[in-house]
Design an enzyme around this catalytic site. Structure first.
Site: not given
Length: 283
Positions: A13, A96-98, A138
């Site tokens: 998103k 990707p994380m973060g 979220d």
């Protein structure tokens, strides 16, 4: 119950803007934002089990299985529905994380929606969104699967129809801690609320951006670079940056001009989540 494996997308998103309008007594921040999905993301594969076990067959570096949102979502659905079924779950990770593009939240939502479908628990969208909110602010927007204007702590969602351009999303080489950004004293917390009509006319900003740029030189430098080609924005608390384009070709042209060391992808904006589009087509 089917014993075949169900493979479903967990889309990214974007926050097209993010205003922090206040702070509650419990420390949670009040915000306004507009969520839109991308036709790009992770993929989850679910194979049902009859012994009630939840097994995540893919490891995420630095995340214990018990802390993984996918496992927590599956167990929350088990408990809420009373089902005796379990699942083997495999994750193909692309987001990707973060990065501020909802990877973990989207994985959790796809787990709730997918296992509700696979286990035939029939909890319905509202109950699944309630379970999702317990996992993260979220998660409900991914459960509901429609582009949305969000208020409160992000849980008050109003479906909206907005343009569906092509986006170039750039991933700076760092991970941003959301908790760090929201605890920073420099964060603007008193932006006056706006209406959707005002956003459509004048746009909005990301109140987290100044704090993120002060903390992460990689993001500041990447934003300066991307601004040479388009109006660059940051999604969520970062780290991902994005620009909108009228078609895929224009977005690809800019991507080709970025340094090869900089991770980036091109995706279409979607007002209906690819997860829901796929499930609706199957029913």
């Amino acid at each position: 119950m089917t014993t075949t494996t169900l493979s479903l997308p967990a889309p990214a998103k974007l926050n097209l803007f993010l205003h922090i309008t206040g702070r509650r007594a419990d420390g949670y921040h009040l915000l306004q934002t507009l969520f839109q999905f991308l036709d790009y993301g992770d993929t989850l594969h679910f194979t049902p089990r009859t012994d009630g076990r939840i097994r995540l067959l893919s490891e995420l570096p630095g995340v214990m299985p018990e802390d993984n949102l996918i496992v927590r979502a599956a167990r929350a659905l088990q408990q809420a529905s009373g089902t005796a079924l379990g699942a083997d779950i495999r994750l193909d990770k692309r987001l990707p994380m973060g990065g501020g593009i909802g990877g973990g939240s989207s994985d959790a939502a796809t787990t709730l929606v997918g296992l509700d479908h696979l286990w035939e628990t029939g909890l319905g969208e509202d109950r699944l969104a309630e379970l999702g909110l317990q996992l993260g602010a979220d998660v409900p927007v991914f459960v509901r699967g429609r582009a949305a204007w969000a208020e409160g702590v992000g849980e008050r969602l109003t479906p909206v129809e907005v343009d569906e351009p092509w986006y170039l999303v750039v991933v700076p080489p760092c991970q941003v801690s959301t908790a760090e950004i929201f605890s920073d004293e420099r964060l603007t917390r008193d932006t006056p609320p706006i209406t959707l009509a005002a956003f459509r006319e004048h746009g909005g900003r990301n109140d987290c951006l100044p704090v993120v740029m002060a903390r992460y030189t990689e993001i500041r430098n990447t934003l300066i670079l991307l601004n040479n080609f388009c109006e660059a924005k940051m999604t969520g608390t970062g780290s991902c940056l994005f620009g909108a384009f009228p078609n895929e070709r224009e977005a690809d042209k800019v991507r080709a001009r970025l340094p090869v060391t900089l991770q980036a992808f091109v995706a279409r904006g979607c007002n209906v989540s690819p997860l829901h589009a796929l499930l609706n087509k199957a029913t």
